[in-house]
Write an enzyme that holds these catalytic residues in place. Structure first.
Site, PDB file in Angstrom:
ATOM      1  N   HIS A 217      69.643  10.313   4.100  1.00  0.00           N
ATOM      2  CA  HIS A 217      68.280   9.904   4.424  1.00  0.00           C
ATOM      3  C   HIS A 217      68.091   9.807   5.936  1.00  0.00           C
ATOM      4  CE1 HIS A 217      68.598   8.407   0.267  1.00  0.00           C
ATOM      5  NE2 HIS A 217      67.321   8.703   0.210  1.00  0.00           N
ATOM      6  N   THR A 438      61.473   0.939  -1.163  1.00  0.00           N
ATOM      7  CA  THR A 438      61.718  -0.487  -1.352  1.00  0.00           C
ATOM      8  C   THR A 438      60.499  -1.313  -0.986  1.00  0.00           C
ATOM      9  OG1 THR A 438      64.042  -0.117  -0.806  1.00  0.00           O
ATOM     10  CG2 THR A 438      63.248  -2.389  -0.763  1.00  0.00           C
ATOM     11  N   ASP A 550      63.265  -6.185  12.763  1.00  0.00           N
ATOM     12  CA  ASP A 550      63.162  -5.512  11.473  1.00  0.00           C
ATOM     13  C   ASP A 550      61.738  -5.014  11.263  1.00  0.00           C
ATOM     14  OD1 ASP A 550      64.152  -4.916   8.685  1.00  0.00           O
ATOM     15  OD2 ASP A 550      62.470  -6.242   8.250  1.00  0.00           O
TER      16      ASP A 550
END
Length: 573
Positions: A217, A438, A550
């Site tokens: 990925h 996700t 993040d």
């Protein structure tokens, strides 16, 4: 970079249509994937495989006789949505139960698990096989955490052949799990890949170097060495795999040398010539090995070696006839033409609110979703750049797609006169279906949980907002298993919930309480730059992600600020 791209947002969908048009004798297009043109026998176990696009021939190229019954395609490097998996699994079901096959990535695990649960609730026995072949992604004692790479091919080929042979669901599942337990892969990269529509690679390998232990990925490798001769590269690949041979595995193996998209077949053949003597000198007998592009990573330059240790049953199914677009052995040549029109879902029907207040509440919710969509679209590139430091760089695209779809669905529900609960539920499902991955699954599930606190006959108030926000947090926690400190969106969500509830208890109005909570969320999100990731794909990057926040936490905080601004203008009490 991807030079034939068109509209980058629709790259995966366009590629899927083109593939289905070329291989109409093998596959029938459906929304979000393909089915076999010639379905298996009634009562047969159905194998449905899937994952992100950008890996062709995985997964659409595996659909055909002796392999998979259907494939579900997500956007580039993103898990397909739960809704897409459900749609296609229902159509693929032949009455013998369904096995869902996918790589062991957080988004795939989440979406396929939810889909399996929903299928079982509908009376369709669904089992799951998550491939865990990549030895670079976790140590042997934590093999269940390993990700799935090119091992998908032997594992799903063997599983599909077992299903084609008429084995029961329990038997097919056992064969597939055993194949997975006896399969190992290790890969190398010579350069990174580029997402469609982008000009910069997700990572670069310095000239004259090779990265070891890459993912498919766009994840970077775990080590680098100087570029070496084929014999030395073959030794690295074989040594690392053979050290992990299963106990009492025997000497009969199959091997797959896989190209990742930017490595020529001739290069693979040169490397294979060096691999053969290494395996034979180690005492192994090769059974029907293959080399070529079987699971790619867009234009990544690199390759991987996969070994499956065979027993008598696994060998029989590995050698069984197969007829798919990407893998043919003793292929069936009968061609069946069919119309290429894709069945579309029935138009959504929304329950009209019986009160003016309810319809006003629905409009309030929709207006917030529209503002959220605009903000996340503007932040798409920035969020992608942040995500590239500790992920695959697609977070901005996923959030923008999800928010745009949710806004569209919310407006459609409002047009039908729906109340706030119905509007937000429609937005939630659309978000999860379009965003995928996700974050798509978590945001969709969280927003749906939020909607359950609303009353379709009333405008949302402080209590319903507080209850909904907490329900969203609890649902995301239950699904994602993350907590503050893990460097995820939870680092921004938990402070948002706690500060909002605190403000309401202290007598602050909704606008002030939410905006103060959004400030707390933003501060916490920015502080994630000092954390190390503990969950998800970013976990494998370790120290490389330190110094960068993040992306999920940053997008959560941004969304909180946008909602706060909207609440202030709407004067919610």
């Amino acid at each position: 970079m991807t030079k034939i791209c068109g509209d980058a947002e629709n790259f995966a969908t366009s590629a899927l249509r083109g593939f289905a048009s070329l291989y109409r004798d093998i596959v029938q297009p459906v929304r979000g994937g393909v089915l076999r043109s010639q379905p298996g026998a009634k009562g047969k176990v159905a194998l449905v495989v899937g994952g992100g696009s950008g890996h062709f021939p995985a997964f659409n190229g595996y659909v055909g006789t002796g392999f998979a019954d259907a494939a579900v395609a997500g956007d580039v490097f993103a898990s397909p949505s739960t809704q897409a998996i459900l749609r296609i699994a229902r159509q693929a079901n032949l009455g013998g139960g369904v096995i869902l096959g996918y790589g062991n990535y957080a988004g795939d695990v989440l979406n396929f698990s939810i889909a399996a649960e929903r299928l079982r609730a509908e009376g369709i026995d669904a089992r799951m096989i998550a491939t865990t072949d990549d030895i670079a992604s976790a140590p042997a004692e934590e093999a269940s955490r390993r990700r799935g790479t090119a091992g998908d091919v032997p594992v799903f080929k063997i599983t599909g052949a077992a299903a084609e042979a008429g084995l029961s669901l329990d038997e097919v599942e056992a064969v597939g799990q055993r194949a997975n337990e006896r399969t190992r892969s290790f890969g190398v990269a010579f350069d990174g890949c580029t997402l469609p529509g982008e000009t910069e690679k997700l990572f670069h390998v310095p000239h004259g170097r090779v990265a070891l232990g890459l993912g498919v990925h766009g994840e970077q490798g775990i080590d680098e060495q100087n570029l070496m001769r084929p014999e030395a590269l073959a030794a690295i690949l074989c040594e690392r795999l053979l050290k992990e041979a299963p106990p009492k595995a025997g000497s009969r193996i199959t091997a797959l040398l896989n190209g990742l998209g930017g490595t020529k077949y001739e290069e693979l053949f040169v490397l294979w010539e060096a691999i053969i003597p290494y395996l034979e000198n180690a005492g192994y007998t090769l059974v029907a090995p293959i080399a070529g592009e079987y699971i790619t990573s867009l234009d990544m330059a690199g390759c991987s070696l996969t070994i499956t240790w065979l027993d008598e049953e696994l060998e029989r199914f590995w050698c069984a006839p197969v007829d798919s677009a990407a893998f043919r052995r003793n292929a069936v040549t009968r061609v069946q033409d069919h119309a290429l029109s894709v069945l579309t879902d029935a138009p959504a029907v929304y329950m009209k609110s019986l009160t003016d207040a309810g319809r006003d509440g629905g409009r309030c919710v929709a207006s917030i979703m529209v503002k959220l969509s605009h903000a996340l679209t503007e932040a798409e590139a920035e969020l992608g750049q942040i995500d590239a430091h500790a992920g695959d760089g697609d977070h901005g695209q996923g959030m923008a797609r999800g928010a745009a779809a949710s806004a569209k669905a919310a407006l459609a529900a409002v047009e039908a006169g729906a109340g706030p609960a119905t509007v937000l539920a429609a937005a939630a499902d659309a978000w999860a279906d379009r965003a995928g991955g996700t974050s798509g699954a978590l945001w969709g599930a969280g927003l749906f949980a939020f909607s359950t606190a609303f009353d379709d006959s009333a405008v949302p108030d402080a209590q319903s907002l507080s209850t909904g926000l907490r329900r969203a947090m609890e649902k995301i926690t239950a699904l994602g298993k993350a907590k503050p400190g893990d460097k995820t969106l939870m680092d921004a969500l938990v402070p948002l919930v706690e500060r909002f509830e605190q403000g309401l208890r202290q007598g602050e109005n909704v606008s002030k309480a939410w905006n103060e909570a959004a400030k707390a969320s933003t501060t916490a999100a920015e502080a994630t730059k000092d954390l190390l990731p503990r969950l998800g794909r970013a976990r494998t990057h370790g120290e490389r992600s330190k110094g960068y926040p993040d992306a999920g936490a940053i997008s959560m905080a941004l969304s909180a600020r946008v909602v706060g601004e909207a609440l202030a203008s709407l004067s919610v009490k």
